[in-house]
Design an enzyme around this catalytic site. Structure first.
Site, mmCIF file in Angstrom:
data_model
loop_
_atom_site.group_PDB
_atom_site.id
_atom_site.type_symbol
_atom_site.label_atom_id
_atom_site.label_comp_id
_atom_site.label_asym_id
_atom_site.label_seq_id
_atom_site.Cartn_x
_atom_site.Cartn_y
_atom_site.Cartn_z
ATOM 1 N N ASP A 98 0.788 -1.188 0.044
ATOM 2 C CA ASP A 98 -0.035 0.024 -0.041
ATOM 3 C C ASP A 98 0.857 1.151 -0.173
ATOM 4 O OD1 ASP A 98 -2.125 1.685 0.502
ATOM 5 O OD2 ASP A 98 -2.227 1.541 2.464
ATOM 6 N N ASP A 285 -2.331 6.323 -5.165
ATOM 7 C CA ASP A 285 -2.436 5.315 -3.974
ATOM 8 C C ASP A 285 -2.829 3.795 -4.485
ATOM 9 O OD1 ASP A 285 -2.583 4.157 -1.663
ATOM 10 O OD2 ASP A 285 -4.468 5.286 -0.993
#
Length: 503
Positions: A98, A285
């Site tokens: 992530d 992201d």
């Protein structure tokens, strides 16, 4: 997943997977595999991430043939995760990779009182002869719950590479249904140290400092074919030229923490009027499956593509009772940011009072901020933006208010998703983003997500509403919908992010 770190979970949680190492010429390649999208996970994503987010070109070596691969799987057609090892001998964990968070955490063998821990793998310190005790307690809060635990130190195996003496979190409590039903054990953060809870050095930093990669970059290729077994590839230390066309367009990181960049205007279809005039901040992201942006703008996009959301009564009420006054104030030259306070729906300079939202705040502070966030004020601010955009196109009053009433109908539902007709996708407009003065186009096939088959097939808009107020906002999240279309390089050495058409 960080402390100040509002973005800890834009993550749609994932499935277990197997990991085969690859390491060649100082690079590590991570293969990605896909699983189907589902509505339940879309809703989980919206609830989790919304709370968190409130609180020159590098030289790269070429990949050689035949390197071992670390296969990952993708849950929800977006979240990419795979296996790592912690300890000696390595204990295996499934983690989400992530870029919107910076800590590594996994469940602890001392997690006795959380049901979520009993459905996932535990780290057992006694079974590792490279374990070093730390014991510093910590807590990370999320919109749908929190985790708490303590820091430990051990070796971490990523592919065939061993990262020595890595600080990570042993989670002893996971207080959320999200963690219980999630198919992941923990999170592998690829963000900056600035948002790392406890200021722990992220794994990626140690990979660089311990010379485990030849270049200070990592790159994502996400497969746009939903039926492909391999969901994509994450390369540590370089790029794979097979997975992009032409050259990358690089833009600087504007604020360390998240991989935040400046995005120029973007356009819906052939419109000559953008919806992000003057530019917007954007976070790139990998832990976000959709494209998230301000509710007012996402509503316009969803209206333009025929996506249907839940009717907002508050929006209709503002149009009915305050629309004429808002029109008159804008026409008379009142600054758009002052209009809603002048009509009495927002407190004076309300937006400036909420700058703390972008930082990690306590639950009490979050509650107080939300209490000032009245629905009528938010609806008023959306109406001002819509009317202002129409005035730029010299539309008359009747046409403007007919348009904004239609937009009220297109506001995304409370859980965020908006649905379009699957038979209409080819008729929808392109969406064009401007990054580094270059247009990056998303076609309907790229921004519409299909789930189910036959009579159960549903087509979802890839745009989801998410509001961050000034001075940090408006803030966009360029998630996997965007990253599937554009191969993305995260250049840690030169603090920049690069995009090229995915191949």
């Amino acid at each position: 997943m960080g402390q100040k770190h509002f973005a800890a979970v834009f993550c749609l949680w994932a499935l277990t997977c197997s990991l085969l190492p690859l390491f060649s010429f100082g690079m590590m390649r991570v293969g990605l595999q896909k699983r189907p999208l589902d509505l339940h996970s879309i809703n989980a994503f919206k609830k989790a991430r919304e709370q968190h987010l409130r609180s020159g070109r590098p030289m790269m070596g070429a990949l050689s043939n035949g390197e071992p691969i670390v296969p990952l799987k993708d849950y929800m057609n977006a979240q990419y995760f795979g296996e790592i090892g912690i300890g000696t001998p390595p204990q295996t964990f499934t983690v989400i990779f992530d870029t919107g968070s910076s800590n590594l955490w996994v469940p602890s063998s001392k997690c006795y009182f959380s049901l979520a821990c009993y459905t996932h793998n535990w780290y057992k310190a006694k079974k590792s002869h490279t374990y070093n005790k730390n014991g510093t307690s910590c807590k990370i809060s999320y919109g749908t719950g929190s985790i708490s635990g303590f820091f430990s130190q051990d070796n971490v195996k990523v592919g065939s590479s061993i990262v020595k003496n890595q600080d990570f979190i042993e989670a002893t409590r996971e207080g959320s249904l999200t963690f219980l039903v999630g198919k992941f054990d923990g999170i592998f953060g690829l963000g900056f140290q600035e948002i790392s809870v406890g200021r722990a050095l992220p794994v990626w930093y140690n990979m660089v400092e311990q010379h485990l990669v030849s270049e200070k970059v990592f790159s994502f290729w996400l497969n746009g074919n939903p039926n492909a077994k391999k969901g994509g590839e994450l390369v540590f230390g370089g790029v794979d030229p097979k997975h992009f066309k032409g050259n990358h367009t690089y833009v600087p990181v504007t604020e360390k923490g998240y991989w935040q960049i400046e995005m120029g205007d973007f356009f819906i279809g052939g419109s000559s009027t953008g919806v992000c005039e003057g530019g917007c901040a954007a976070i790139v992201d990998s832990g976000t499956s959709l494209l998230a942006g301000p509710t007012a703008v996402v509503t316009e996009i969803n209206h333009a593509i025929g996506a249907e959301g839940v009717l907002s009564v508050e929006c209709k009420e503002v149009v009915s009772q305050y629309g004429e006054l808002i029109w008159d104030l804008l026409v008379s030259g009142v600054k758009p940011g002052d209009v809603c306070s002048q009509v009495g729906l927002c407190s004076m300079r309300r937006d400036q009072s909420k700058s703390a939202v972008i930082e990690m705040v306590t639950e009490k502070e979050q509650s107080e901020l939300s209490a000032r966030d009245t629905p009528l004020c938010s609806s008023c601010q959306m109406l001002v933006l819509w009317v202002q955009n129409q005035l730029k196109q010299k539309a008359n009053k009747e046409r403007v208010f007919d348009y904004v009433n239609q937009l009220c109908e297109s506001i995304p539902s409370p859980s965020g998703e908006s649905v379009v007709g699957c038979n209409d996708i080819t008729k929808l407009p392109n969406i064009s983003f401007t990054i580094g003065d270059k247009p990056f186009v998303l076609t309907p096939e790229q921004y519409i997500l299909r789930t189910g088959e036959g009579i159960t097939e549903v087509c979802l808009s890839g745009f989801i509403a998410f509001d961050i107020p000034p001075p940090k906002g408006p803030l966009w999240i360029l998630g996997d919908v965007f990253m599937r279309a554009y191969h993305t390089v995260f250049d840690y050495g030169n603090l920049q992010v690069g995009f090229a058409e995915a191949a």
